[in-house]
Design an enzyme around this catalytic site. Structure first.
Site, PDB file in Angstrom:
ATOM      1  N   SER A  92     -10.328   0.182  -3.244  1.00 31.65           N
ATOM      2  CA  SER A  92      -9.625  -0.913  -3.917  1.00 31.65           C
ATOM      3  C   SER A  92     -10.545  -2.122  -3.983  1.00 31.65           C
ATOM      4  O   SER A  92     -11.410  -2.299  -3.104  1.00 31.65           O
ATOM      5  CB  SER A  92      -8.378  -1.304  -3.125  1.00 31.65           C
ATOM      6  OG  SER A  92      -7.845  -2.525  -3.615  1.00 31.65           O
TER       7      SER A  92
ATOM      8  N   TYR B  77      -4.520  -3.142   5.035  1.00 29.23           N
ATOM      9  CA  TYR B  77      -4.760  -2.357   3.813  1.00 29.23           C
ATOM     10  C   TYR B  77      -6.216  -2.447   3.347  1.00 29.23           C
ATOM     11  O   TYR B  77      -6.853  -1.414   3.090  1.00 29.23           O
ATOM     12  CB  TYR B  77      -3.772  -2.814   2.727  1.00 29.23           C
ATOM     13  CG  TYR B  77      -4.035  -2.243   1.353  1.00 29.23           C
ATOM     14  CD1 TYR B  77      -3.592  -0.963   1.008  1.00 29.23           C
ATOM     15  CD2 TYR B  77      -4.719  -2.979   0.390  1.00 29.23           C
ATOM     16  CE1 TYR B  77      -3.845  -0.436  -0.257  1.00 29.23           C
ATOM     17  CE2 TYR B  77      -4.973  -2.457  -0.865  1.00 29.23           C
ATOM     18  CZ  TYR B  77      -4.532  -1.193  -1.188  1.00 29.23           C
ATOM     19  OH  TYR B  77      -4.784  -0.678  -2.444  1.00 29.23           O
TER      20      TYR B  77
HETATM   21  N1  LIG Z   1      -2.167  -0.796  -8.484  1.00 24.57           N
HETATM   22  C1  LIG Z   1      -3.246  -1.495  -8.178  1.00 24.57           C
HETATM   23  O1  LIG Z   1      -3.438  -2.626  -8.645  1.00 24.57           O
HETATM   24  C2  LIG Z   1      -4.279  -0.907  -7.262  1.00 24.57           C
HETATM   25  C3  LIG Z   1      -5.445  -1.651  -7.016  1.00 24.57           C
HETATM   26  C4  LIG Z   1      -6.414  -1.113  -6.183  1.00 24.57           C
HETATM   27  C5  LIG Z   1      -6.236   0.147  -5.621  1.00 24.57           C
HETATM   28  N2  LIG Z   1      -5.075   0.850  -5.869  1.00 24.57           N
HETATM   29  C6  LIG Z   1      -4.945   2.175  -5.260  1.00 24.57           C
HETATM   30  O2  LIG Z   1      -4.468   3.100  -6.229  1.00 24.57           O
HETATM   31  C7  LIG Z   1      -3.711   4.131  -5.590  1.00 24.57           C
HETATM   32  C8  LIG Z   1      -2.357   4.277  -6.274  1.00 24.57           C
HETATM   33  O3  LIG Z   1      -1.644   3.063  -6.038  1.00 24.57           O
HETATM   34  P1  LIG Z   1      -0.384   2.601  -6.886  1.00 24.57           P
HETATM   35  O4  LIG Z   1      -0.560   1.155  -7.134  1.00 24.57           O
HETATM   36  O5  LIG Z   1      -0.147   3.530  -8.017  1.00 24.57           O
HETATM   37  O6  LIG Z   1       0.755   2.686  -5.750  1.00 24.57           O
HETATM   38  P2  LIG Z   1       2.186   3.389  -5.664  1.00 24.57           P
HETATM   39  O7  LIG Z   1       2.832   2.821  -4.453  1.00 24.57           O
HETATM   40  O8  LIG Z   1       2.943   3.318  -6.927  1.00 24.57           O
HETATM   41  O9  LIG Z   1       1.778   4.920  -5.401  1.00 24.57           O
HETATM   42  C9  LIG Z   1       1.400   5.374  -4.154  1.00 24.57           C
HETATM   43  C10 LIG Z   1       1.999   6.757  -3.951  1.00 24.57           C
HETATM   44  O10 LIG Z   1       1.664   7.191  -2.623  1.00 24.57           O
HETATM   45  C11 LIG Z   1       2.792   7.834  -2.075  1.00 24.57           C
HETATM   46  N3  LIG Z   1       2.785   7.815  -0.610  1.00 24.57           N
HETATM   47  C12 LIG Z   1       2.967   6.738   0.203  1.00 24.57           C
HETATM   48  N4  LIG Z   1       2.995   7.134   1.481  1.00 24.57           N
HETATM   49  C13 LIG Z   1       2.806   8.477   1.488  1.00 24.57           C
HETATM   50  C14 LIG Z   1       2.751   9.468   2.521  1.00 24.57           C
HETATM   51  N5  LIG Z   1       2.925   9.148   3.809  1.00 24.57           N
HETATM   52  N6  LIG Z   1       2.529  10.749   2.167  1.00 24.57           N
HETATM   53  C15 LIG Z   1       2.397  11.089   0.863  1.00 24.57           C
HETATM   54  N7  LIG Z   1       2.458  10.210  -0.152  1.00 24.57           N
HETATM   55  C16 LIG Z   1       2.676   8.919   0.161  1.00 24.57           C
HETATM   56  C17 LIG Z   1       3.964   7.010  -2.630  1.00 24.57           C
HETATM   57  O11 LIG Z   1       5.192   7.716  -2.482  1.00 24.57           O
HETATM   58  C18 LIG Z   1       3.540   6.787  -4.059  1.00 24.57           C
HETATM   59  O12 LIG Z   1       3.957   7.828  -4.913  1.00 24.57           O
HETATM   60  C19 LIG Z   1      -3.610   3.711  -4.119  1.00 24.57           C
HETATM   61  O13 LIG Z   1      -4.581   4.401  -3.361  1.00 24.57           O
HETATM   62  C20 LIG Z   1      -3.920   2.224  -4.127  1.00 24.57           C
HETATM   63  O14 LIG Z   1      -4.452   1.774  -2.912  1.00 24.57           O
HETATM   64  C21 LIG Z   1      -4.108   0.352  -6.681  1.00 24.57           C
END
Ligand SMILES: NC(=O)c1ccc[n+]([C@@H]2O[C@H](COP(=O)([O-])OP(=O)(O)OC[C@H]3O[C@@H](n4cnc5c(N)ncnc54)[C@H](O)[C@@H]3O)[C@@H](O)[C@H]2O)c1
Length: 260
Positions: free
Chosen positions: A138, A151
């Site tokens: 991230s 995080y």
């Molecule tokens: N959205 C952003 O701006 C952003 C920025 C940087 C990095 N990210 C990274 O992108 C990835 C996706 O993030 P997102 O924003 O779509 O988040 P999100 O919360 O919508 O999706 C995360 C998913 O992980 C699942 N999850 C959580 N705990 C779990 C567990 N114990 N076992 C199995 N699954 C589990 C959740 O149920 C969810 O479906 C993540 O790794 C996040 O760190 C996102």
């Protein structure tokens, strides 16, 4: 994209947001996918919608047993595993107030789960002959962020892990890379800004050369590229997929020269 059709992927966090977009793109390119997630309703609905190419396997990444069950179910249904895509994450973080248990919880989901998944799926990735793992870092791992201690540390750990994993499995023809997303539309951002999505877009414009938040589909296409045979020489790399966010300094997009 070359080298995706007929392949099999496990996508953690594939039930919604960025993970779900990756599942959709993989299916469009002719791959089969196991969704490993704790969101049963969303995961099952997505699997039903996409049909026989998709399996939902209820998997809490904190459980070795459930990870093993997911790997077994994937091989039983689709016969092989070629790609692991570790999109799941917990944003659980109380900053200064985070207890030892808070730290352990978020590291368990964000880091340890993907390590166990690679251990359990490794024999199948070796058999693939062109295995690929895509981890999720991230932008949060690259600068101080107010009230966030845990995080960002999990994401910094993932970058180092990606390099070490890449080195140790290179002999097995498995590549390991990570993407570094900038701000990307997903369920947590939509929820936090449901009442004023324009405000967060305006905020993002200052911090991204693209002047906007990225879409989950844009992230997904970069992930597919890293899995594809077009990326056959890319391993141990961190790929920013962020509209130029990381390339900006603290002054963001501000012009520093006085107006003429
Ligand atoms: N959205 C952003 O701006 C952003 C920025 C940087 C990095 N990210 C990274 O992108 C990835 C996706 O993030 P997102 O924003 O779509 O988040 P999100 O919360 O919508 O999706 C995360 C998913 O992980 C699942 N999850 C959580 N705990 C779990 C567990 N114990 N076992 C199995 N699954 C589990 C959740 O149920 C969810 O479906 C993540 O790794 C996040 O760190 C996102």
């Amino acid at each position: 994209m070359r080298g995706i059709k007929g392949k099999v992927a496990i996508v953690t966090g594939g039930a919604r947001s960025i993970g779900a977009a990756i599942v959709r793109e993989l299916v469009l390119e002719g791959a089969s996918v196991a969704i490993a997630d704790i969101l049963t309703e969303e995961g099952e609905a997505l699997a039903r919608e996409l049909g026989s190419q998709v399996l939902f396997s209820e998997t809490d990444l904190r459980s070795d047993e459930q990870i093993e069950r997911c790997v077994d179910a994937t091989v039983k249904q689709f016969g092989r595993i070629d790609f692991l895509i570790n999109a799941a994450a917990s944003y659980h973080d109380k900053g200064f107030e985070s207890s030892r248990a808070d730290w352990a919880f978020t590291f368990d989901v964000n880091v340890f789960g993907s390590v166990v998944l690679l251990q359990k799926a490794h024999p199948h990735l070796v058999r693939s002959g062109a295995g690929a793992v895509v981890n999720f870092s991230s932008e949060s791992a690259h600068a101080a962020q107010a009230k966030r201690w845990v995080y960002p540390c999990t994401k910094a750990a993932i970058e180092e892990l990606t390099r070490s994993q890449a080195l140790d499995v290179a002999k097995d023809n498995i590549r390991v890379n990570a993407v570094i997303p900038g701000w990307t539309w997903s369920a947590p951002i939509k929820k936090a800004h449901a009442e004023n999505p324009e405000w967060v877009e305006q905020l993002a414009a200052q911090f991204h050369m693209s002047g906007r938040i990225g879409s989950a589909e844009e992230l997904a296409r970069a992930v597919l590229f890293l899995c594809s045979s077009d990326a056959s020489l890319i391993t141990g790399s961190m790929l920013p997929v962020d509209g130029g966010h990381l390339a900006l300094g603290p002054q963001g997009t501000l012009e520093l020269l006085p107006p003429k």
